[in-house]
Structure formats: C-alpha cells, structure tokens
Design a protein around this motif. Sequence first.
Motif, PDB file in Angstrom:
ATOM      1  N   ASP A 118      78.709  58.840  98.323  1.00  0.00           N
ATOM      2  CA  ASP A 118      78.784  59.466 100.090  1.00  0.00           C
ATOM      3  C   ASP A 118      77.490  59.537 100.732  1.00  0.00           C
ATOM      4  O   ASP A 118      77.700  58.725 101.647  1.00  0.00           O
ATOM      5  CB  ASP A 118      79.765  60.329 100.219  1.00  0.00           C
ATOM      6  N   GLU A 119      76.936  60.076 100.360  1.00  0.00           N
ATOM      7  CA  GLU A 119      75.632  60.436 101.737  1.00  0.00           C
ATOM      8  C   GLU A 119      74.266  59.076 100.945  1.00  0.00           C
ATOM      9  O   GLU A 119      73.786  58.248 102.187  1.00  0.00           O
ATOM     10  CB  GLU A 119      75.072  61.663 101.460  1.00  0.00           C
ATOM     11  N   ALA A 120      74.431  59.139 100.135  1.00  0.00           N
ATOM     12  CA  ALA A 120      72.859  57.572  99.772  1.00  0.00           C
ATOM     13  C   ALA A 120      73.403  56.863  99.832  1.00  0.00           C
ATOM     14  O   ALA A 120      72.714  56.178  99.815  1.00  0.00           O
ATOM     15  CB  ALA A 120      73.141  58.566  98.352  1.00  0.00           C
ATOM     16  N   VAL A 121      74.638  56.480  99.460  1.00  0.00           N
ATOM     17  CA  VAL A 121      75.203  54.574  99.437  1.00  0.00           C
ATOM     18  C   VAL A 121      76.240  54.181 101.313  1.00  0.00           C
ATOM     19  O   VAL A 121      76.663  55.222 101.452  1.00  0.00           O
ATOM     20  CB  VAL A 121      75.569  53.799  98.793  1.00  0.00           C
ATOM     21  N   THR A 122      75.287  53.190 101.862  1.00  0.00           N
ATOM     22  CA  THR A 122      76.095  52.667 102.931  1.00  0.00           C
ATOM     23  C   THR A 122      76.758  51.292 102.231  1.00  0.00           C
ATOM     24  O   THR A 122      75.732  50.101 102.244  1.00  0.00           O
ATOM     25  CB  THR A 122      75.211  52.548 103.896  1.00  0.00           C
ATOM     26  N   ILE A 123      77.759  50.887 102.253  1.00  0.00           N
ATOM     27  CA  ILE A 123      78.020  49.972 102.050  1.00  0.00           C
ATOM     28  C   ILE A 123      79.212  49.029 102.835  1.00  0.00           C
ATOM     29  O   ILE A 123      79.952  49.805 103.912  1.00  0.00           O
ATOM     30  CB  ILE A 123      78.979  49.690 100.083  1.00  0.00           C
ATOM     31  N   LYS A 124      78.686  47.898 103.157  1.00  0.00           N
ATOM     32  CA  LYS A 124      79.735  46.376 103.592  1.00  0.00           C
ATOM     33  C   LYS A 124      79.768  45.664 103.465  1.00  0.00           C
ATOM     34  O   LYS A 124      78.822  45.137 103.057  1.00  0.00           O
ATOM     35  CB  LYS A 124      78.962  46.853 105.702  1.00  0.00           C
ATOM     36  N   ILE A 125      80.296  44.968 103.939  1.00  0.00           N
ATOM     37  CA  ILE A 125      80.646  43.367 103.822  1.00  0.00           C
ATOM     38  C   ILE A 125      80.906  42.562 105.082  1.00  0.00           C
ATOM     39  O   ILE A 125      81.558  42.382 106.223  1.00  0.00           O
ATOM     40  CB  ILE A 125      82.358  43.494 103.358  1.00  0.00           C
ATOM     41  N   GLU A 126      79.557  41.844 105.045  1.00  0.00           N
ATOM     42  CA  GLU A 126      79.035  40.552 106.360  1.00  0.00           C
ATOM     43  C   GLU A 126      79.178  39.272 105.298  1.00  0.00           C
ATOM     44  O   GLU A 126      77.620  39.196 103.920  1.00  0.00           O
ATOM     45  CB  GLU A 126      78.352  41.363 106.391  1.00  0.00           C
ATOM     46  N   ASN A 127      79.957  38.443 105.915  1.00  0.00           N
ATOM     47  CA  ASN A 127      79.294  36.786 105.526  1.00  0.00           C
ATOM     48  C   ASN A 127      79.178  36.191 103.826  1.00  0.00           C
ATOM     49  O   ASN A 127      78.396  36.474 103.518  1.00  0.00           O
ATOM     50  CB  ASN A 127      78.083  36.478 106.021  1.00  0.00           C
ATOM     51  N   ASN A 128      80.301  36.980 103.931  1.00  0.00           N
ATOM     52  CA  ASN A 128      80.695  36.375 101.819  1.00  0.00           C
ATOM     53  C   ASN A 128      79.700  37.755 101.324  1.00  0.00           C
ATOM     54  O   ASN A 128      79.161  37.334 100.106  1.00  0.00           O
ATOM     55  CB  ASN A 128      80.726  35.365 101.932  1.00  0.00           C
ATOM     56  N   GLU A 129      79.337  38.496 101.669  1.00  0.00           N
ATOM     57  CA  GLU A 129      78.742  39.386 101.031  1.00  0.00           C
ATOM     58  C   GLU A 129      78.061  41.162 101.104  1.00  0.00           C
ATOM     59  O   GLU A 129      78.839  41.520 101.810  1.00  0.00           O
ATOM     60  CB  GLU A 129      76.886  39.324 100.483  1.00  0.00           C
ATOM     61  N   PHE A 130      77.896  41.454 100.219  1.00  0.00           N
ATOM     62  CA  PHE A 130      77.821  43.342  99.836  1.00  0.00           C
ATOM     63  C   PHE A 130      76.613  43.668 100.442  1.00  0.00           C
ATOM     64  O   PHE A 130      75.689  43.203 100.525  1.00  0.00           O
ATOM     65  CB  PHE A 130      77.825  43.336  98.496  1.00  0.00           C
TER      66      PHE A 130
END
Length: 125
Positions: A82-94
Amino acid sequence: MQMARSQGGWSLLNVMLVLSLVAVIASGVFKMLPHYLDFMSLEEIITSVENDKAANVRTIGEFNARLSKGMQVNSIRGINLDEAVTIKIENNEFRVHLKYERREPFIRNLDLVARFDKEFRVRLP
C-alpha cells in the motif's frame, strides 16, 4: 646490489588492514544484496502481467492481488504494498510507480540505505 627495504614484502599490519577492509566491504554487500534481489523480483512480477495473457488482469485490484501473490511466492517480506506501490490506469495501460526504501544497520549508528524508485508502463491484455 639492491637494498633490503626494496626487497621487503607486505608486513603483517598491511595484510591485516587489507583483510579488514575486504571484510567490511563484503559485510555491506551481503547485507544489501537481498534487497536488490527482491527489487529485481518485484520488477519481474510487475512486467510479467503484460506477457501473461492467461491471468487477464484488468483492474487495479487484480493487479494488487497478482503483486501480493508474486511477493508471497518469491518470499519478499518487509515491503508494504500500500505504501510502496501506486497504480493508475491511463491510456489502456497500468502506470505502476514502485518507490520504497530499505535500511540495514551496518556499524553502530551507521546504516546502509537503498532507495528504489522506478515507474513502469504495463499494457492491458
């Protein structure tokens, strides 16, 4: 004829100093190497999502589950996802941002510190 000083080899003091220096460096390497191996394993887990079509990872929750399972299989402990990884979805990619710090005590109040900071772009399958 050569003088006796020019024919002299290493003294016992020189040998002891070199051996102690090698021991200190080896100690630091052996303390930090597991953290770099863990980071390389995390990189492989993150990038494998793109190549593994059978997993069919489409949401951030599925991606987190895949990461935590991969960490469990590779025995990576001590990293809070939760602290080390930030994930977003943009333009059909993680867009995955992996950022954390590991500290190892070295000598008394000196620590060895490794900071890992890398951003990945993983295409959705």
